[in-house]
Scaffold this motif. Structure first.
Motif, PDB file in Angstrom:
ATOM      1  N   MET A   1     -19.430 -45.421  -7.418  1.00 21.10           N
ATOM      2  CA  MET A   1     -20.617 -45.714  -6.662  1.00 21.10           C
ATOM      3  C   MET A   1     -20.225 -46.331  -5.333  1.00 21.10           C
ATOM      4  SD  MET A   1     -23.474 -47.318  -9.135  1.00 21.10           S
ATOM      5  CE  MET A   1     -23.130 -47.189 -10.859  1.00 21.10           C
ATOM      6  N   PHE A   2     -21.079 -46.121  -4.356  1.00 22.01           N
ATOM      7  CA  PHE A   2     -20.895 -46.731  -3.046  1.00 22.01           C
ATOM      8  C   PHE A   2     -22.196 -47.392  -2.620  1.00 22.01           C
ATOM      9  CE2 PHE A   2     -17.448 -43.733  -2.978  1.00 22.01           C
ATOM     10  CZ  PHE A   2     -16.472 -44.335  -2.197  1.00 22.01           C
ATOM     11  N   MET A   3     -22.091 -48.609  -2.140  1.00 19.40           N
ATOM     12  CA  MET A   3     -23.209 -49.296  -1.511  1.00 19.40           C
ATOM     13  C   MET A   3     -23.029 -49.125  -0.015  1.00 19.40           C
ATOM     14  SD  MET A   3     -25.912 -51.127  -1.323  1.00 19.40           S
ATOM     15  CE  MET A   3     -26.189 -51.878  -2.909  1.00 19.40           C
ATOM     16  N   VAL A   4     -24.012 -48.553   0.634  1.00 16.72           N
ATOM     17  CA  VAL A   4     -23.970 -48.369   2.079  1.00 16.72           C
ATOM     18  C   VAL A   4     -24.930 -49.368   2.708  1.00 16.72           C
ATOM     19  CG1 VAL A   4     -24.464 -46.780   3.969  1.00 16.72           C
ATOM     20  CG2 VAL A   4     -23.298 -45.962   1.916  1.00 16.72           C
ATOM     21  N   ILE A   5     -24.409 -50.191   3.590  1.00 21.94           N
ATOM     22  CA  ILE A   5     -25.195 -51.173   4.329  1.00 21.94           C
ATOM     23  C   ILE A   5     -25.257 -50.690   5.774  1.00 21.94           C
ATOM     24  CG2 ILE A   5     -25.397 -53.582   5.033  1.00 21.94           C
ATOM     25  CD1 ILE A   5     -25.463 -53.209   1.993  1.00 21.94           C
ATOM     26  N   THR A   6     -26.468 -50.551   6.302  1.00 17.14           N
ATOM     27  CA  THR A   6     -26.613 -50.075   7.667  1.00 17.14           C
ATOM     28  C   THR A   6     -27.143 -51.183   8.568  1.00 17.14           C
ATOM     29  OG1 THR A   6     -28.880 -49.262   7.370  1.00 17.14           O
ATOM     30  CG2 THR A   6     -27.095 -47.738   6.855  1.00 17.14           C
ATOM     31  N   LYS A   7     -26.860 -51.027   9.842  1.00 18.34           N
ATOM     32  CA  LYS A   7     -27.383 -51.932  10.859  1.00 18.34           C
ATOM     33  C   LYS A   7     -27.847 -51.064  12.024  1.00 18.34           C
ATOM     34  CE  LYS A   7     -26.291 -55.766  13.863  1.00 18.34           C
ATOM     35  NZ  LYS A   7     -25.278 -56.671  14.360  1.00 18.34           N
ATOM     36  N   TYR A   8     -29.105 -51.221  12.398  1.00 18.27           N
ATOM     37  CA  TYR A   8     -29.633 -50.443  13.520  1.00 18.27           C
ATOM     38  C   TYR A   8     -28.918 -50.826  14.797  1.00 18.27           C
ATOM     39  CZ  TYR A   8     -33.490 -49.576  10.254  1.00 18.27           C
ATOM     40  OH  TYR A   8     -34.241 -49.243   9.162  1.00 18.27           O
ATOM     41  N   VAL A   9     -28.536 -49.818  15.591  1.00 16.60           N
ATOM     42  CA  VAL A   9     -27.879 -50.064  16.871  1.00 16.60           C
ATOM     43  C   VAL A   9     -28.763 -49.604  18.032  1.00 16.60           C
ATOM     44  CG1 VAL A   9     -25.548 -50.019  15.918  1.00 16.60           C
ATOM     45  CG2 VAL A   9     -26.577 -47.893  16.757  1.00 16.60           C
ATOM     46  N   LYS A  10     -29.928 -49.090  17.726  1.00 16.44           N
ATOM     47  CA  LYS A  10     -30.916 -48.696  18.734  1.00 16.44           C
ATOM     48  C   LYS A  10     -32.167 -49.547  18.534  1.00 16.44           C
ATOM     49  CE  LYS A  10     -28.644 -45.058  20.343  1.00 16.44           C
ATOM     50  NZ  LYS A  10     -28.261 -44.807  21.686  1.00 16.44           N
ATOM     51  N   ASP A  11     -33.057 -49.503  19.518  1.00 17.54           N
ATOM     52  CA  ASP A  11     -34.338 -50.202  19.398  1.00 17.54           C
ATOM     53  C   ASP A  11     -35.095 -49.691  18.185  1.00 17.54           C
ATOM     54  OD1 ASP A  11     -33.872 -51.623  21.729  1.00 17.54           O
ATOM     55  OD2 ASP A  11     -34.912 -50.158  22.995  1.00 17.54           O
ATOM     56  N   ILE A  12     -35.884 -50.567  17.573  1.00 20.53           N
ATOM     57  CA  ILE A  12     -36.625 -50.205  16.367  1.00 20.53           C
ATOM     58  C   ILE A  12     -37.577 -49.039  16.628  1.00 20.53           C
ATOM     59  CG2 ILE A  12     -38.534 -51.839  16.602  1.00 20.53           C
ATOM     60  CD1 ILE A  12     -36.594 -51.066  13.381  1.00 20.53           C
ATOM     61  N   GLU A  13     -38.091 -48.913  17.852  1.00 18.62           N
ATOM     62  CA  GLU A  13     -38.967 -47.788  18.195  1.00 18.62           C
ATOM     63  C   GLU A  13     -38.219 -46.464  18.084  1.00 18.62           C
ATOM     64  OE1 GLU A  13     -38.577 -50.508  20.233  1.00 18.62           O
ATOM     65  OE2 GLU A  13     -40.471 -51.507  19.727  1.00 18.62           O
TER      66      GLU A  13
ATOM     67  N   THR B   1     -33.423 -55.063  10.220  1.00 17.40           N
ATOM     68  CA  THR B   1     -32.276 -54.831  11.096  1.00 17.40           C
ATOM     69  C   THR B   1     -31.415 -53.669  10.611  1.00 17.40           C
ATOM     70  OG1 THR B   1     -30.972 -56.425   9.833  1.00 17.40           O
ATOM     71  CG2 THR B   1     -32.150 -57.245  11.784  1.00 17.40           C
ATOM     72  N   GLY B   2     -31.788 -53.048   9.507  1.00 16.92           N
ATOM     73  CA  GLY B   2     -31.021 -51.962   8.910  1.00 16.92           C
ATOM     74  C   GLY B   2     -31.525 -51.717   7.506  1.00 16.92           C
ATOM     75  N   GLY B   3     -30.641 -51.223   6.657  1.00 13.45           N
ATOM     76  CA  GLY B   3     -31.043 -50.926   5.292  1.00 13.45           C
ATOM     77  C   GLY B   3     -29.860 -50.918   4.350  1.00 13.45           C
ATOM     78  N   ALA B   4     -30.144 -50.544   3.118  1.00 17.37           N
ATOM     79  CA  ALA B   4     -29.114 -50.436   2.085  1.00 17.37           C
ATOM     80  C   ALA B   4     -29.435 -49.242   1.207  1.00 17.37           C
ATOM     81  CB  ALA B   4     -29.061 -51.708   1.242  1.00 17.37           C
ATOM     82  N   ILE B   5     -28.395 -48.520   0.812  1.00 17.01           N
ATOM     83  CA  ILE B   5     -28.536 -47.363  -0.081  1.00 17.01           C
ATOM     84  C   ILE B   5     -27.404 -47.433  -1.096  1.00 17.01           C
ATOM     85  CG2 ILE B   5     -28.723 -44.855  -0.272  1.00 17.01           C
ATOM     86  CD1 ILE B   5     -29.092 -44.808   2.820  1.00 17.01           C
ATOM     87  N   LEU B   6     -27.743 -47.304  -2.373  1.00 14.16           N
ATOM     88  CA  LEU B   6     -26.726 -47.232  -3.421  1.00 14.16           C
ATOM     89  C   LEU B   6     -26.589 -45.767  -3.833  1.00 14.16           C
ATOM     90  CD1 LEU B   6     -24.745 -48.658  -5.299  1.00 14.16           C
ATOM     91  CD2 LEU B   6     -26.624 -48.932  -6.937  1.00 14.16           C
ATOM     92  N   PHE B   7     -25.397 -45.204  -3.580  1.00 19.05           N
ATOM     93  CA  PHE B   7     -25.101 -43.807  -3.899  1.00 19.05           C
ATOM     94  C   PHE B   7     -24.292 -43.716  -5.187  1.00 19.05           C
ATOM     95  CE2 PHE B   7     -25.800 -43.435   0.661  1.00 19.05           C
ATOM     96  CZ  PHE B   7     -26.479 -42.232   0.759  1.00 19.05           C
ATOM     97  N   ARG B   8     -24.608 -42.738  -5.996  1.00 18.69           N
ATOM     98  CA  ARG B   8     -23.854 -42.454  -7.211  1.00 18.69           C
ATOM     99  C   ARG B   8     -22.938 -41.258  -6.930  1.00 18.69           C
ATOM    100  NH1 ARG B   8     -24.402 -39.266 -11.479  1.00 18.69           N
ATOM    101  NH2 ARG B   8     -26.463 -38.572 -10.865  1.00 18.69           N
ATOM    102  N   VAL B   9     -21.842 -41.552  -6.240  1.00 17.16           N
ATOM    103  CA  VAL B   9     -20.813 -40.563  -5.935  1.00 17.16           C
ATOM    104  C   VAL B   9     -19.454 -41.188  -6.227  1.00 17.16           C
ATOM    105  CG1 VAL B   9     -22.216 -39.373  -4.192  1.00 17.16           C
ATOM    106  CG2 VAL B   9     -20.661 -41.175  -3.485  1.00 17.16           C
TER     107      VAL B   9
ATOM    108  N   LEU C   1     -19.227 -49.536   0.815  1.00 18.76           N
ATOM    109  CA  LEU C   1     -18.420 -50.361  -0.073  1.00 18.76           C
ATOM    110  C   LEU C   1     -18.346 -49.694  -1.435  1.00 18.76           C
ATOM    111  CD1 LEU C   1     -20.204 -53.702   0.856  1.00 18.76           C
ATOM    112  CD2 LEU C   1     -18.095 -52.801   1.841  1.00 18.76           C
ATOM    113  N   ARG C   2     -17.144 -49.404  -1.894  1.00 17.14           N
ATOM    114  CA  ARG C   2     -16.976 -48.759  -3.195  1.00 17.14           C
ATOM    115  C   ARG C   2     -17.081 -49.797  -4.296  1.00 17.14           C
ATOM    116  NH1 ARG C   2     -12.954 -43.987  -4.693  1.00 17.14           N
ATOM    117  NH2 ARG C   2     -13.978 -43.474  -6.637  1.00 17.14           N
ATOM    118  N   ASP C   3     -17.765 -49.426  -5.368  1.00 17.98           N
ATOM    119  CA  ASP C   3     -17.964 -50.353  -6.471  1.00 17.98           C
ATOM    120  C   ASP C   3     -17.996 -49.587  -7.780  1.00 17.98           C
ATOM    121  OD1 ASP C   3     -18.435 -52.846  -7.673  1.00 17.98           O
ATOM    122  OD2 ASP C   3     -20.562 -52.426  -7.781  1.00 17.98           O
ATOM    123  N   HIS C   4     -17.452 -50.201  -8.797  1.00 18.97           N
ATOM    124  CA  HIS C   4     -17.597 -49.698 -10.158  1.00 18.97           C
ATOM    125  C   HIS C   4     -18.162 -50.846 -10.981  1.00 18.97           C
ATOM    126  CE1 HIS C   4     -16.972 -47.334 -13.746  1.00 18.97           C
ATOM    127  NE2 HIS C   4     -16.612 -48.460 -14.314  1.00 18.97           N
TER     128      HIS C   4
END
Length: 100
Positions: free
Chosen positions: A1-13, A45-53, A79-82
């Motif tokens: 599994m991977f947890m992906v943490i994102t951070k916006y680098v553009k204006d929210i619009e 300010t961004g988001g989070a996604i947990l992928f099952r890969v 971030l890889r996690d088991h």
């Protein structure tokens, strides 16, 4: 599994203009059982996604389809996690328990 943490680098619009396409991207991978959960961070300010890969290459290929990622509207780290321990009601999310 991977947890992906994102951070916006553009204006929210700018990010908001691409959210429908990003949501459709997520829906495709929910349907393929590759996404376990996703959501916005608070404050927004961004988001989070947990992928099952299993492999980073698979994650990178999936993320290349994400409109927010491939249009450089956000930065991300994966971030890889088991998980060693999972609450009983959530154990089905582990790959070995799904039989993939």
């Amino acid at each position: 599994m991977f947890m992906v943490i994102t951070k916006y680098v553009k204006d929210i619009e700018e990010v908001d203009r691409w959210l429908p396409a990003h949501s459709a991207f997520l829906d495709r991978y929910y349907a393929r059982k590759k996404v376990i959960f996703s959501g916005r961070r608070n404050p927004r300010t961004g988001g989070a996604i947990l992928f099952r890969v299993d492999e980073r290459a698979e994650l990178d290929a999936i993320l290349a389809e994400d409109p927010l990622q491939n249009k450089r509207r956000n930065g991300m780290r994966g971030l890889r996690d088991h998980p060693d321990k999972i609450r009983r009601g959530l154990r089905h999310i582990r790959r070995e328990d799904i039989g993939q």
